[in-house]
Enzyme design. Structure first.
Site, PDB file in Angstrom:
ATOM      1  N   HIS A   1      -3.974  -1.556  -2.063  1.00 40.89           N
ATOM      2  CA  HIS A   1      -3.008  -2.367  -2.802  1.00 40.89           C
ATOM      3  C   HIS A   1      -1.999  -1.604  -3.650  1.00 40.89           C
ATOM      4  CE1 HIS A   1      -6.202  -2.686  -6.302  1.00 40.89           C
ATOM      5  NE2 HIS A   1      -6.014  -1.444  -5.895  1.00 40.89           N
ATOM      6  N   HIS A   2      -2.082  -0.264  -3.683  1.00 36.48           N
ATOM      7  CA  HIS A   2      -1.158   0.489  -4.531  1.00 36.48           C
ATOM      8  C   HIS A   2       0.081   1.018  -3.803  1.00 36.48           C
ATOM      9  CE1 HIS A   2      -3.904   0.423  -7.861  1.00 36.48           C
ATOM     10  NE2 HIS A   2      -4.831   1.140  -7.253  1.00 36.48           N
ATOM     11  N   ALA A   3       0.039   1.128  -2.479  1.00 38.27           N
ATOM     12  CA  ALA A   3       1.126   1.792  -1.749  1.00 38.27           C
ATOM     13  C   ALA A   3       2.465   1.115  -1.997  1.00 38.27           C
ATOM     14  CB  ALA A   3       0.819   1.818  -0.255  1.00 38.27           C
ATOM     15  N   ARG A   4       3.512   1.938  -2.104  1.00 38.21           N
ATOM     16  CA  ARG A   4       4.874   1.479  -2.310  1.00 38.21           C
ATOM     17  C   ARG A   4       5.652   1.549  -0.991  1.00 38.21           C
ATOM     18  NH1 ARG A   4       2.707   0.479  -6.678  1.00 38.21           N
ATOM     19  NH2 ARG A   4       3.792   0.520  -8.702  1.00 38.21           N
TER      20      ARG A   4
ATOM     21  N   ASP B   1      -0.976  -3.542  -8.276  1.00 39.59           N
ATOM     22  CA  ASP B   1       0.440  -3.432  -8.638  1.00 39.59           C
ATOM     23  C   ASP B   1       1.389  -3.424  -7.458  1.00 39.59           C
ATOM     24  OD1 ASP B   1      -0.637  -0.942  -7.924  1.00 39.59           O
ATOM     25  OD2 ASP B   1       0.619   0.176  -9.328  1.00 39.59           O
TER      26      ASP B   1
END
Length: 394
Positions: A141-144, A182
């Protein structure tokens, strides 16, 4: 919504996996250099809790078109180039946060997360077809769009949600990982048809170190965030989750729910700072299942993903329980003998001196970890319900 405890139709859940998860990845000194998906599936099989013909689906690699629905084309090309080269060139380290300790190169550097992402998309398609789905390799869930972040190379929850959105579904994303979801929140900040909800360690002391409650309480728009203090116990987690969750579901009115079920909130996790038991975690998963919207035959429209979790024994026990909840099975608390042997074979001795360590090989549940409800936890929940515009009327 269905009433809590309503029976789940038998044989209406799909577990998604792939042989590649048995391969070496991340590296010996990385928190994710441990068996996770393979150990989970092996433990489920030790319980005799998987009908491979009806309930198991082999994951596929996400297509470039699917990946570039969120990630930039340059980033996907960089991941593919690094896998082909067998290393990460300096320019990609700088530009995309790759090839460092946080997000190291390993064989399958692109292909493994691409299969995990394709599996989350398949899971969304299973939900659209009338089933629940569990992709334990997902939840990154953090990858941009153009960077790896927090051990996450590809943001599979985003692309699973995008698949549901393409089918016209309004989606509620609930993240119970110890860390703030995020990247998913950012991806859908401008989409009113996606509500994101994350209960997590306060980012004043935990990754992604965004500065704490002033920046991650989410009293805006379609993001609902509840940052929580260290040493959160069972009593406090139950209070926080079971107070917030019904209000979020009512306010979001989703057509489908996506759950990120990272296990790093559990007491033994080396990267988590909470003191939560497996049974309290599973109570939350059951509540999420029971409150999810349903197909005409009663099957919840629920996609469950993995996520964080850095203690292999605790993770496998917990995710076996998640699968049991989704597939409508009652697993004995005692681990089967083959399951005990399976866990004993794992190279893990980080906490072998703890008094509770032997119990990890005996039961899939934990000692009760109830404790006092601290005023700051109660105040955080009440403040969020009072101040968030999405929740005030729910």
């Amino acid at each position: 919504m269905a009433a809590s405890g309503e029976p789940i139709p038998a044989g209406k859940a799909t577990l998604i996996g792939a042989a590649r998860y048995r391969r070496f990845s991340y590296g010996d000194n990385h928190p994710l250099g441990i068996p996770r998906v393979s150990l989970t599936i092996d433990l489920i099989q030790a319980y005799g809790a998987l009908d491979e013909e009806r309930e198991y689906l082999i994951g596929r690699k996400a297509s470039d078109r699917e990946l570039t629905g969120f990630h930039t084309r340059d980033y996907i090309l960089a991941l593919q180039r690094c896998e082909a080269l067998g290393k990460v060139p300096h320019r990609f380290r700088e530009q995309h946060n790759l090839g460092n300790f946080e997000n190291p190169w390993f064989p399958g550097f692109f292909s493994t997360p691409a299969v995990a992402t394709g599996s989350s998309i398949q899971g969304a398609e299973e939900v659209l077809a009338g089933r629940m789905a569990f992709n334990p390799a997902g939840g990154m869930h953090h990858a941009r769009p153009d960077q790896a972040r927090g051990f996450c190379y590809l943001n599979d929850p985003v692309m699973g949600i995008q698949r549901l959105r393409r089918a016209g579904k309004r989606v509620l994303y609930i993240d119970i990982d110890a860390h703030h979801g995020d990247g998913v929140e950012m991806a859908f900040a401008d989409d009113p048809e996606v509500v994101t909800c994350s209960l997590h360690m306060d980012t004043g002391y935990a990754y992604p170190f965004a500065g704490g409650q002033a920046t991650d309480t989410g009293v805006h728009g379609n993001a609902v965030n509840l940052p929580l203090p260290r040493e959160l116990n069972d009593t406090e987690y139950r209070h926080a989750f079971h107070t917030l969750w019904p209000r979020v579901v009512e306010a979001a009115a989703p057509d489908a729910v996506v759950l990120q079920a990272g296990t790093d909130i559990l007491r033994p996790d080396p990267l988590g700072k909470f003191t939560v038991s497996t049974q309290t975690f599973l109570e939350a998963v059951t509540a999420i299942r029971d409150a999810s919207p349903r197909h005409p035959d009663g099957t919840p429209k629920l996609l469950a993903l993995g996520g964080g979790g850095y203690h292999p024994l605790v993770l496998a026990r917990c995710w076996a329980g998640v699968w049991a909840i989704l597939s409508g099975r009652e697993l004995p608390e005692a681990l089967p003998e083959s399951g005990r042997e399976l866990l004993a074979e794992v190279d893990w001795d980080m906490d072998e001196d703890e008094e509770w360590y032997p119990g990890l090989f005996e039961s899939r549940l934990d000692p009760d970890l109830s404790g006092p409800l601290r005023p700051e936890v109660e105040a955080a929940v009440e403040g969020l319900l009072r101040d968030h515009p999405l929740l005030r009327g729910a």
